[in-house]
Design a protein around this motif. Structure first.
Motif, mmCIF file in Angstrom:
data_model
loop_
_atom_site.group_PDB
_atom_site.id
_atom_site.type_symbol
_atom_site.label_atom_id
_atom_site.label_comp_id
_atom_site.label_asym_id
_atom_site.label_seq_id
_atom_site.Cartn_x
_atom_site.Cartn_y
_atom_site.Cartn_z
ATOM 1 N N ALA A 209 0.785 -1.010 -0.087
ATOM 2 C CA ALA A 209 -0.097 -0.127 0.106
ATOM 3 C C ALA A 209 0.850 1.255 0.177
ATOM 4 N N PRO A 210 0.524 2.176 -0.832
ATOM 5 C CA PRO A 210 1.413 3.279 -0.993
ATOM 6 C C PRO A 210 1.451 4.089 0.375
ATOM 7 N N MET A 211 2.719 4.428 0.772
ATOM 8 C CA MET A 211 2.959 5.385 1.917
ATOM 9 C C MET A 211 3.391 6.887 1.486
ATOM 10 N N GLY A 212 3.261 7.710 2.666
ATOM 11 C CA GLY A 212 3.659 8.984 2.409
ATOM 12 C C GLY A 212 5.225 9.120 2.420
ATOM 13 N N TYR A 213 5.513 10.497 2.073
ATOM 14 C CA TYR A 213 7.152 10.480 1.975
ATOM 15 C C TYR A 213 7.293 12.261 2.426
#
Lengths: 180, 236
Positions: free
Chosen positions: B55-59
Motif C-alpha cells: 500500500a502506498p506510503m507518504g514521504y
C-alpha cells in the motif's frame, strides 16, 4: 495505479529526456515504491533515500529499458529493490539493538505473509506459491519481500542454514517451472 | 551452465540472494546470454506482483525537489540511435579506426586554423575538456575568455539529428542553475558570445545537451547530456 502502458509511455518519454514525464512517474509511483523499499530497509528515511536514488537512476537509464523484454513497472520495481538490497547489504546503518532484533524479524515475517495473502485469487503466482511446502514458501517470501539473507531466514524459521538454502533452491526452481 | 543451473542463478538473483559482486557478474553474463536474461526478466516480472501489493506510503514533501537537484549533473546513458557519438567506440567500424582518426585530424586542423585568426588576441581564463558520456573519451575542449565568450574546439565530430540542436551550458552556481551559452547544429570550432556571467571558477561545470530545435523550451537542459567536463585555469 496507472495502466501498464502508461508507465511504459512515460519511460519512453523519459528516455528522450522529458523531465515532466519523470515528474509524472514520481507522482504516480513514489508512494508505492517507498512502501516497497521500506519492506526491505525498514526505516522511512532510508526508504526515501532508496526512492530518490532510484528516480535518478531511472532518469539516467531509461534508454536501457527494453519494452519488448519486460514490463515497465517490473523494471522500476527492480531498480528500487536493487538499491534497497544494496543499502541493506552495505550493512553499517542497519544495526538493530539486540532487544529489537526478534521483534524486527517478526515484523518481517508478517510483511512477507501479508504480501502473499494480498495476491489476487487466481493469480498464477499465488497458485504456484500455494503449491509449495509451507517452509519453502515462507523462506522464498522472506527473501523476496523483505530482503532477508539465507542466514536471517534460517534464524527467522529456526532451521539449519543448509536446510534453508536447500528449501530456497528447490522451492524457487519449482516456482519457476510452475510459472513458465 | 545447463538450464537448471541458469534457472537457479536467475532465481537467486531475483530473490536478492546474490551479493553485490555476484549480482554485477550475473548482469554482465546476461548481456551475452539472452536465455539467462530472459529467465531473470520473466521471473522478476512475475515476482513483482508481490511488490504491487504494497500500500502506498507518504514521504517527505521535498523528495521530488531533491531528485530534481541531482538530475542537473546526473550523466545519462543514451539510446543507441541518437547520435553517431554513442556507440562508435564499442565496435570498430568496417575498415578499422581510420575513418575516425581522419575525422579527428580534420577537426583538429580546422580548430587550429580558426584559432590562429580568432583567439590570437586573448588567452582563455579557463579551459574545460568535455568528455563523451558514452565512453569518457575527450570530445570537446571549451576555452572561456574574460569577455564571457567561449570557444568550442571539437575533438570528435558529432551532430544533432534533424529537428534538434546541440546546446552548450554552464553551471555558475547551483542556486542559479544551468545557463545556456548558445546552440549549434553540429560540433565545430566556433566562438559563442555567451551571456554576461561572473568569472568562471575552477571546477565549474560545462556540458552540451541535445535539445529540440531551436533550443531548450524551458531554458534548462531537458535532453540527454552528450559531453560534460569541469573548468580548470591554464598555467601561465
Amino acid at each position: 495505479m496507472p495502466e501498464a502502458h502508461e508507465t511504459r509511455s512515460l519511460l519512453e518519454r523519459i528516455a528522450k529526456g522529458d523531465r515532466s514525464a519523470l515528474a509524472l512517474l514520481f507522482d504516480h509511483e513514489a508512494g508505492r515504491l517507498v512502501a516497497i523499499a521500506r519492506r526491505i530497509v525498514r526505516r522511512q528515511d532510508l526508504a526515501e533515500e532508496v526512492v530518490q536514488d532510484a528516480f535518478v537512476a531511472v532518469w539516467q537509464r531509461a534508454a536501457q529499458f527494453d519494452a519488448a523484454r519486460g514490463n515497465a513497472m517490473a523494471w522500476l520495481i527492480t531498480i528500487v529493490r536493487h538499491r534497497a538490497l544494496n543499502l541493506l547489504r552495505d550493512g553499517g546503518r542497519m544495526d538493530y539493538h539486540d532487544g529489537e532484533t526478534l521483534a524486527a524479524l517478526g515484523d518481517r515475517s508478517l510483511d512477507a505473509l501479508n504480501a502473499f495473502d494480498a495476491l489476487a485469487e487466481g493469480d498464477a503466482l499465488k497458485t504456484c506459491l500455494g503449491q509449495l511446502d509451507e517452509f519453502k514458501r515462507r523462506a522464498i517470501l522472506l527473501c523476496y519481500v523483505t530482503g532477508l539473507s539465507h542466514g536471517e531466514v534460517a534464524a527467522t524459521l529456526d532451521a539449519p542454514l543448509g536446510t534453508v538454502k536447500a528449501w530456497i533452491r528447490r522451492g524457487t526452481l519449482s516456482l519457476q517451472e510452475c510459472l513458465s | 551452465m545447463n538450464r537448471e543451473d541458469k534457472l537457479d542463478l536467475a532465481g537467486q538473483y531475483v530473490l536478492g540472494l546474490l551479493d553485490e559482486a555476484d549480482a554485477k557478474r550475473f548482469e554482465t553474463t546476461c548481456a551475452q546470454d539472452p536465455e539467462l536474461a530472459g529467465m531473470a526478466a520473466q521471473f522478476a516480472g512475475q515476482m513483482s506482483r508481490l511488490d504491487e501489493t504494497a500500500a502506498p506510503m507518504g514521504y517527505r514533501a521535498d523528495l521530488w525537489t531533491r531528485i530534481e537537484q541531482q538530475l542537473i549533473t546526473a550523466p545519462r546513458t543514451e539510446a543507441a540511435p541518437v547520435l553517431p557519438l554513442q556507440a562508435r567506440r564499442k565496435t570498430a567500424p568496417p575498415g578499422g579506426w581510420w575513418p575516425l582518426a581522419a575525422s579527428v585530424l580534420v577537426a583538429l586542423g580546422a580548430g587550429y586554423l580558426a584559432g590562429t585568426t580568432v583567439t590570437r588576441t586573448a588567452t582563455p581564463t579557463m579551459i574545460a575538456v568535455l568528455l563523451n558520456e558514452a565512453d569518457a573519451s575527450p570530445a570537446v575542449i571549451i576555452e572561456v575568455f574574460a569577455d564571457d565568450s567561449v570557444r568550442l574546439v571539437p575533438l570528435e565530430s558529432f551532430a544533432a539529428p534533424q529537428g534538434q540542436v546541440l546546446q552548450v551550458w554552464t553551471l555558475p552556481d547551483p542556486a542559479t542553475g544551468p545557463v545556456s551559452l548558445g546552440t549549434l547544429p553540429a560540433a565545430r570550432d566556433i566562438r559563442l558570445a555567451g551571456p554576461s556571467l561572473p568569472p568562471p571558477e575552477a571546477g565549474q561545470l560545462y556540458e552540451i545537451t541535445l535539445e529540440p530545435f531551436p533550443g531548450s523550451p524551458t531554458g534548462r537542459p531537458t535532453g540527454p547530456i552528450l559531453v560534460k567536463g569541469f573548468a580548470k585555469p591554464p598555467l601561465n
